[in-house]
Scaffold this active site. Structure first.
Site, PDB file in Angstrom:
ATOM      1  N   HIS A   1       1.392   2.222   3.227  1.00 53.80           N
ATOM      2  CA  HIS A   1       2.052   2.271   4.547  1.00 53.80           C
ATOM      3  C   HIS A   1       3.001   3.473   4.631  1.00 53.80           C
ATOM      4  CE1 HIS A   1       0.808  -1.183   6.845  1.00 53.80           C
ATOM      5  NE2 HIS A   1       1.115  -2.047   5.891  1.00 53.80           N
TER       6      HIS A   1
ATOM      7  N   CYS B   1      -2.504  -7.911   6.776  1.00 57.44           N
ATOM      8  CA  CYS B   1      -1.389  -7.027   7.093  1.00 57.44           C
ATOM      9  C   CYS B   1      -0.780  -7.502   8.406  1.00 57.44           C
ATOM     10  CB  CYS B   1      -1.910  -5.602   7.235  1.00 57.44           C
ATOM     11  SG  CYS B   1      -0.637  -4.427   7.698  1.00 57.44           S
TER      12      CYS B   1
ATOM     13  N   HIS C   1      -0.411  -1.733  -1.420  1.00 57.64           N
ATOM     14  CA  HIS C   1      -0.605  -1.868   0.029  1.00 57.64           C
ATOM     15  C   HIS C   1       0.620  -1.302   0.774  1.00 57.64           C
ATOM     16  CE1 HIS C   1      -1.913  -4.411   3.655  1.00 57.64           C
ATOM     17  NE2 HIS C   1      -0.699  -4.021   3.975  1.00 57.64           N
ATOM     18  N   GLU C   2       1.810  -1.640   0.284  1.00 57.24           N
ATOM     19  CA  GLU C   2       3.038  -1.187   0.949  1.00 57.24           C
ATOM     20  C   GLU C   2       3.272   0.306   0.745  1.00 57.24           C
ATOM     21  OE1 GLU C   2       4.239  -3.135   3.088  1.00 57.24           O
ATOM     22  OE2 GLU C   2       3.167  -4.893   2.390  1.00 57.24           O
TER      23      GLU C   2
HETATM   24 ZN    ZN Z   1       0.461  -3.985   5.764  1.00 60.99          ZN
END
Ligand code: ZN
Length: 182
Positions: free
Chosen positions: A157, A110, A153-154
């Site tokens: 966030h 990341c 993953h995004e």
């Molecule tokens: Zn990330």
């Protein structure tokens, strides 16, 4: 030229917050940031530029990583050497997903986490995601394997979750046998 963008480090509290839904039309500022972030990611994955600008290669960036709490993320996926595919997802939702779980064997990375982190981050092997594009059109994405990991993953966030938060602190390789390594 490398676009000027600021990427927050994991210590920044903004990364722990939930981002807000976006309405259309997009602000010019947000449109420019989408373009800049995609260009930054593309250059970071080309060795010549990552060396020149001292960039860590990355394929995805979410708006909160740049200090803006809006539900937008971009991904620049290298499909072939030097050939990239861009994605911009706004207000994304996971509609359905596989039972099968996978994890990135070498560990996830990341751009906000500037250290090596060991351990398993469980992800769906395949998922179907609905999101708006820059023009406010609703689109459906069917993703699998590494792209599926990147999208999840995004999306995390946007909910204030970092991949390091998903690794079991006491047993980083917990349930390894129940998932497939990619
Ligand atoms: Zn990330």
């Amino acid at each position: 030229m490398l676009p000027k963008i600021k990427i927050l480090d994991e210590k920044n509290k903004l990364l722990k917050k939930r981002s807000k839904e976006v309405s259309f039309p997009l602000d010019e500022k947000d449109k420019n940031l989408i373009d800049d972030a995609l260009e930054y990611l593309r250059l970071s994955q080309i060795p010549e530029y990552s060396e020149k600008y001292n960039l860590r290669p990355g394929m995805g960036l979410a708006f909160p990583q740049m200090g803006i709490l809006k539900r937008i993320f971009v991904i620049c996926d290298e499909v072939d050497e030097g050939k990239f595919e861009n994605y911009c997802l706004i207000n994304p939702r996971i509609i359905s997903h596989s039972e099968e779980l996978i994890y990135v064997e070498e560990g996830e990375g990341c751009l906000s986490v500037n250290r090596e982190v060991e351990g398993i981050v469980p992800r769906y092997a395949r998922c179907k995601i609905e999101a708006y594009d820059e023009n406010g059109e609703l689109k459906t994405y069917r993703v699998r394997e590494d792209l599926s990991v990147a999208f999840q993953h995004e999306i995390d966030h946007l909910n204030g979750i970092l991949f390091v938060d998903k690794i079991d602190k006491k047993d980083p390789f917990k349930n390894k046998e129940k998932m497939r390594a990619i």
